[in-house]
Design an enzyme around this catalytic site. Structure first.
Site, PDB file in Angstrom:
ATOM      1  CB  THR A   9      -0.928   0.027   1.230  1.00 25.60           C
ATOM      2  OG1 THR A   9      -0.123   0.009   2.418  1.00 25.60           O
ATOM      3  CG2 THR A   9      -1.867  -1.164   1.240  1.00 25.60           C
ATOM      4  CD  GLU A  82       3.631  -0.664   6.752  1.00 28.96           C
ATOM      5  OE1 GLU A  82       2.739  -1.448   7.113  1.00 28.96           O
ATOM      6  OE2 GLU A  82       3.538   0.030   5.724  1.00 28.96           O
TER       7      GLU A  82
END
Ligand code: PCA
Length: 156
Positions: A9, A82
């Site tokens: 992404t 993340e």
């Protein structure tokens, strides 16, 4: 400064790309398009349709992505975003350069076909059925798989 290979992404045109270019998070410069020298499964999983690279070399495809040069602040931002080390681990991966665009000062311009290394976010752990899911050579949140990524702000 660190080199980060993004395959999900964070790629150009994908839902989290803008976060790398938010100056509040640090500094980012595009260097090259590249693919992994080894095959890895790249799967979409969890109820939020999150892309994960699984640490199973030799299975799947040589995954395509982009290499960025980031400053220390951006690297720390990306690690937090993340969810390192719970969701992903940041590890080094070997890459084949496809097209080098960036001209980082004091650095050799790598030519197409040359081998380089960069950090990549790989899944820390995965469910037993993940490796047998459809796997992709090039991630696209908006692809015909219909598994569009659910942005952080839209999750419950
Ligand atoms: N973000 C990181 C890992 C997976 C994801 O969605 C990336 O784009 O490389």
């Amino acid at each position: 400064m660190a080199h980060v290979f993004v395959y999900g992404t964070l790629k150009k045109g994908q839902p989290n790309f803008y976060r790398m270019f938010d100056r509040a998070n640090g500094k980012t410069e595009f260097l090259a398009s590249a693919c992994t020298t080894q095959k890895y499964p790249l799967v979409i999983a969890s109820k939020y349709n999150i892309p994960f690279l699984l640490n199973i070399p030799g299975q799947g495809h040589r995954v395509q992505g982009e290499i960025y040069k980031v400053d220390y602040q951006m690297l720390k931002f990306l690690d937090a975003f993340e969810k390192v080390p719970t969701m992903y681990q940041r590890t080094l991966v070997e890459l084949e350069v496809k097209e080098w665009v960036g001209e980082a000062e004091g650095e050799e311009r790598a030519s197409a076909g040359s081998i380089t290394k960069a950090f990549v976010y790989i899944a820390t752990e995965y469910q037993p059925d993940w490796p047998s899911r459809p796997n992709y050579e090039s991630y696209d949140s908006y692809g015909d798989h219909g598994l569009e990524y659910v942005i952080r702000e839209a999750r419950d």
